[in-house]
Each structure stands twice: as C-alpha cells, then as structure tokens.
Design a protein around this motif. Structure first.
Motif, short mmCIF file in Angstrom:
data_model
loop_
_atom_site.label_atom_id
_atom_site.label_comp_id
_atom_site.label_asym_id
_atom_site.label_seq_id
_atom_site.Cartn_x
_atom_site.Cartn_y
_atom_site.Cartn_z
N LEU A 356 0.87 -1.29 0.10
CA LEU A 356 -0.04 -0.01 0.02
C LEU A 356 0.86 1.15 -0.10
O LEU A 356 0.32 2.32 -0.18
CB LEU A 356 -0.96 0.01 1.22
N GLY A 360 -3.43 2.76 -3.59
CA GLY A 360 -4.52 1.86 -3.48
C GLY A 360 -4.36 0.72 -4.46
O GLY A 360 -3.67 0.77 -5.19
N LYS A 391 -3.83 -5.12 11.15
CA LYS A 391 -3.47 -3.75 10.44
C LYS A 391 -2.67 -4.50 9.20
O LYS A 391 -1.93 -5.38 8.90
CB LYS A 391 -2.67 -2.97 11.24
N TYR A 433 -6.47 1.68 14.11
CA TYR A 433 -7.41 0.68 13.42
C TYR A 433 -8.28 0.07 14.93
O TYR A 433 -8.92 -1.01 14.55
CB TYR A 433 -6.57 -0.67 12.97
N VAL A 455 -11.40 -1.34 8.22
CA VAL A 455 -10.37 -0.03 7.93
C VAL A 455 -9.37 -0.51 6.90
O VAL A 455 -8.93 0.27 6.03
CB VAL A 455 -9.93 0.46 9.31
N VAL A 456 -8.59 -1.89 7.39
CA VAL A 456 -7.61 -2.16 6.30
C VAL A 456 -8.12 -2.21 5.03
O VAL A 456 -7.53 -1.75 3.99
CB VAL A 456 -7.22 -3.68 6.62
N GLU A 459 -8.57 1.62 3.72
CA GLU A 459 -7.30 1.83 3.35
C GLU A 459 -6.64 1.15 1.96
O GLU A 459 -6.10 2.07 1.07
CB GLU A 459 -6.26 1.55 4.38
N TRP A 464 -5.28 5.43 1.71
CA TRP A 464 -4.93 5.96 2.97
C TRP A 464 -6.18 5.63 3.89
O TRP A 464 -7.14 5.33 3.61
CB TRP A 464 -4.83 7.57 2.58
N ASN A 465 -5.59 5.87 5.10
CA ASN A 465 -6.31 5.53 6.28
C ASN A 465 -6.83 6.71 6.94
O ASN A 465 -6.45 7.64 7.52
CB ASN A 465 -5.59 4.77 7.39
N PRO A 466 -8.33 6.98 6.84
CA PRO A 466 -9.01 8.19 7.13
C PRO A 466 -9.15 8.26 8.68
O PRO A 466 -9.27 9.31 9.42
CB PRO A 466 -10.29 8.16 6.49
N ALA A 468 -6.34 7.61 10.78
CA ALA A 468 -5.05 7.59 11.18
C ALA A 468 -4.73 8.63 12.12
O ALA A 468 -3.98 8.60 13.24
CB ALA A 468 -3.95 7.49 9.97
#
Length: 533
Positions: A356, A360, A391, A433, A455-456, A459, A464-466, A468
């Motif tokens: 990642l 994406g 994660k 997470y 969440v993984v 992402e 991206w992880n919103p 984080a």
C-alpha cells in the motif's frame, strides 16, 4: 518587578529626605540591591523557572542506578553487557560517550565496535589500572594526565576520554576497561558521578563473570542453547540490516555496526542473514534453516524483559493452537540465553503495508483480500481467539499473493475478562485501527477484529487510512464523512457497491455493523463476482 516597585514606593516616601541620609541607611542599600537583582533576573525568568522545575523533577540517582543495574543484569552475553553498560553510564552521569574495551588475550583492550582505538598492553594507563584497580580521572585539568607519557596523552585526546574504569574478574584480573568521554554539560565528574560509574562497572563485572560461567557450562538448561564464543550476539548494519558474526560487515555501508538481538547462528541450524523488521515489542530476522534448506523468519525480543518474554510465549501458544491457510504458520519455538525465539513462515513478498506504500489497490483485489482474511478471522473466533491487532503491517502476502495474518502478540481468548485490554494506560492495539468502543474501554470482542479488517480494506481501496489522525471524540463523525469517491474500481457501479459495504462495516453504532466474520465474508463474496465480471 516587585523589588523595583517597592524601591520606587520607598523613594517617593523619602522624597523629602536628604540624599546623604538615604545613602547612610543600610535598608536603602539592601532595597537597591534587591531591585538590581530583580532587574537582572527578569529577562531570564523563563530559564530560571525551567531550571527550578527540572531540579524538582530530577529523579533520585539511586533509583536511576537500580534501573541501570537491572538492565546490565539482564544483558545476554558479554557483547550485550558491553553495550548496555556503556549506555547506562551515559544515562547515569550524562556523558557524551562510553565504550567498554574488552581484553584481547594479548593484554591490550579493544572496542568491539571500533569507536575507540585499542589501549595497548604496554601503555602507562594499562599498567596503572592493573596496579591501582580504581577509576582514573583523565580530564585535561587533572594532574595525572599531564604526568602520562606522550603516547598515552595522544590516545586520551584522540578518543576524547575523561575517565577510565577497570572491570575486574572475581580473581582481580581486568576483563575490560570502561572508557568514558566528557560530560554533556562540560563539567567535571564529581564524587557522585564516579560512585555511579564504579557501581555500574561492578555490576557489569558480576554479569561478565556469570556470562563466562554460562559459556563454560556444557549442560545447558532444557530448551536452551549452550553459550559459546559463537553464540554471542551478532553484529548488524543499522542501514541495510545485514547480519554477520564478526566485523567488517559484508554490506559495505558507511554506518557503524550495531549489536543484533540474536547470534549469527542459532541452535546450530538457523543461519541469520538480515533484519527484516523491528519495533518496540520485537525484532524479526530472515534466517536459513540449514537442516531443512528453507528460509524462515525468527521473531525475538530486542532485550530481555519479563513482560516481553511472557507475551512472546503467549504469542507462540496462540499460533500453535491455530492452523488455517489465512494464518501464518509457526514452525517451532527456540530459546537463546533465556529469550524465546519464534520460528515462523517467511514471506518474501513482504506485507500489505509495503504494497500500500505505492497507493491503493483495484477493488477486485481488495474484495479478495477481505474474503480470505474474514474466513481466517471466522476460524480464529470459532476457536475462541481474538487477533486484536489487524493492520496492513500484520498481513503478509504469500508468493501467490494470498494474504495471511501475522503477529499474534496481542491475541486474546474471547471472554477472558479483557486480559491485556489496556497497555501502559492505552487500549491494546494500533490506534488507527481501533474500533470506537475499543477506545472507550469496552471489553474486547469479535467486533474489534471486524472493525480493524474493515479499516484495512478501506485503506487498500482508497490508498490511505482516514482514521489515522482522528481524535477519539471525532472518530464516529469521521466514519460518517469518509469520502469513498477515490475507490479504485473498474466502474462507478463497483464503487457504489463498495460504498454500501463500508457504510455498514464502519457504521458508528456497533449494532449496525456486521456482527460476525461469517456475516462480513457473506457480504463480500457477492461483490467478488460482480467486480470480476
């Protein structure tokens, strides 16, 4: 400002008094001196207050010493004793450097890391240490330094040394010499500093003799490996991670070597090649099993700590009790100098986190990962185990591209009275997470793993992880306003389908989400068919 204000008030009250009479009054001079001191301190009041606060916060030196002695006692082997002792001395007396020079067999003393040039056997410093067996103050202003031969003075100046202390065996012979640089504040080593250094050196001497006794022991405890010269901790490159039993390292990097957490060869069959991962809770090395001719990953601890040993053993037990194609395989459990070492399946393609890092993934690949990992979680939950730390960096990619869950260090038995729910005052797991209810201190349950997996997948879909950087108070609102327009889908309809999935998987209320891993997988499987057509 107060003394100055008082001075002005006093001057006003004495405005009718003659100057000569005021000058003869001691109280006037005292008031004037106080006002002057106040004016001088006013510009530096912030620094003064910081100094006073720092003075109050300074921990008792005996507490620092007890902690340092414990770290030295737990060091694994003589090389690690040297590193830990040097670090403890720097912390205890605020020295800019410290190195332990080890006796080389010919009477000279050598730094294993090459940071300090060798101390010759015929040097005057060596002879004085052997005769006096006490710490020598070699600071520039000290008389002893001026009396030494030029060669000794050059050695001291070249290495920037201010203090040398012998580390003695039980029989009185010197095993090593602790070479200490200047104090960070430029001051001299006082009596308390020398006491701290001498006490730490004595503790290191005891640990040194214990390590020597272990090396001579031909009957190691069950499951442990007999200590030997080749069983000392290896050297590793801090830049590329390459591991070797001796210097120079074969990588050719410019960085000085560091001490590895394992020997170059473990249990007479694992040849360690390089470090492939490290964190506060563990370090992972790539090794070759010379008996079976395969590559494996060895996970161990960066240092010997009771809580770390317990957690690593619990991780081994959790992995050994599970067997599923979506979970990494545990091959065995070794032990080196009282430290557990997990022998785990190695994944040359790395982790999902590395994948990642380039952005994406296509929606079909995201769904495939979700289906496989959801099935792995279903198996774990059916066997009464929660992963607790799903994660991207804990998801490996097999050579076929199939994902597998790694790192069971936080795995928990379902319903085990929330054992391990909190670490160091914070919820166990990785904050980005964690489900909202996990942050609120709820009892761990399958929903924790399902949220983390969702969440993984999000992402992986948007790159991206919103969550984080979300604060706990904003976490629920963040779930409502995640923009899914950037999902990498082959068609707008596919993005719409995934949006509906994430809206439920990451719903603010736990009751509105998927309740089991089976439910989550059942929601993903139809999407796989839709996206692949």
């Amino acid at each position: 400002m107060a003394p100055l204000a008082v001075l002005l008030a006093a001057a006003y009250q004495a405005r009718h008094v003659a100057i000569a009479d005021v000058a003869s009054d001691r109280r006037a001079w005292l008031l004037l001196a106080s006002a002057a001191a106040g004016c001088l301190l006013l510009p530096n009041r912030a620094g003064l207050f910081d100094w006073l606060r720092g003075f109050r916060r300074t921990p008792d030196h005996r507490e620092r010493l007890a902690d340092a002695v414990e770290r030295v006692r737990l060091a694994r082997g003589r090389r690690e004793i040297a590193v830990v002792t040097a670090r403890a001395v720097c912390d205890a007396v605020r020295a800019d450097s410290a190195r332990l020079l080890i006796e080389s067999g010919d009477g000279s003393f050598t730094d294993s890391f090459g940071q300090v040039t060798p101390l010759r056997a015929d040097a005057a410093v060596t002879r004085i240490l052997r005769e006096s067996r006490t710490a020598l103050d070699l600071a520039p202003e000290h008389t002893l330094r001026a009396l030494l031969p030029a060669a000794d003075r050059d050695w001291i100046a070249e290495n920037g040394l201010h203090l040398v202390v012998p580390l003695e065996h039980r029989d009185g012979t010197i095993a090593a010499v602790l070479a200490v640089g200047a104090k960070e504040d430029g001051g001299a080593f006082d009596r308390r500093d020398r006491w701290l250094v001498t006490t730490l050196t004595s503790a290191a001497a005891g640990a040194w003799d214990a390590a020597a006794a272990a090396a001579a022991n031909t009957t190691p405890s069950p499951g442990d490996v007999a200590d030997s010269a080749g069983d000392e901790a290896a050297f590793e490159c801090v830049a590329c991670g390459i591991v070797a039993g001796a210097k120079p390292l074969p990588c050719g990097c410019d960085d000085p070597p560091a001490l590895a957490s394992l020997p170059h060869r473990l249990a007479a069959k694992f040849l360690i090649e390089r470090r492939i991962g490290a964190g506060a809770m563990g370090v992972v090395y790539l090794a070759r099993d010379t008996t079976l001719g395969r590559e494996v990953a060895l996970k161990t601890l960066p240092d010997l700590r009771d809580d770390g040993v317990r957690r690593l053993r619990e991780e081994a037990h959790a992995m050994a009790a599970l067997n599923h194609e979506a979970l990494a395989t545990l091959y065995g459990l070794e032990r080196w100098r009282r430290t557990p070492v997990l022998v785990v399946e190695y994944f040359p393609n790395g982790t999902l986190a590395r994948r990642l890092a380039g952005g994406g993934m296509p929606a079909p690949a995201v769904v495939d990962i979700g289906v496989r990992l959801a099935e792995g979680l279903r198996y774990m939950h059916a066997n009464g185990v929660l992963h607790r730390d799903v994660k991207p960096s804990n998801i490996a990619l097999a050579s076929s591209g199939a994902p597998k869950l790694l790192d069971f260090g936080l795995a928990t038995v379902i319903g085990a009275a929330s054992r391990g729910a909190v670490l160091r005052g914070h919820p166990a797991g990785t904050p980005a997470y964690l489900a909202p209810e996990a942050r609120a201190g709820a009892t761990p349950g399958p929903g924790f793993d399902l949220w983390a997996l969702s969440v993984v997948l999000l992402e992986a879909a948007i790159g991206w992880n919103p969550f984080a950087a979300a604060r706990p108070a904003r976490l629920l609102r963040r779930a409502l306003y995640v923009d899914l327009a950037t999902i990498s889908a082959p068609a707008p309809a596919a993005a719409t389908v995934l949006t509906a999935f994430f809206a439920r998987a990451l719903a603010p209320r736990p009751d509105d989400r998927f309740q089991t891993a089976h439910d989550l997988r059942a929601a993903l499987e139809p999407l796989a068919g839709t996206l692949h057509t």
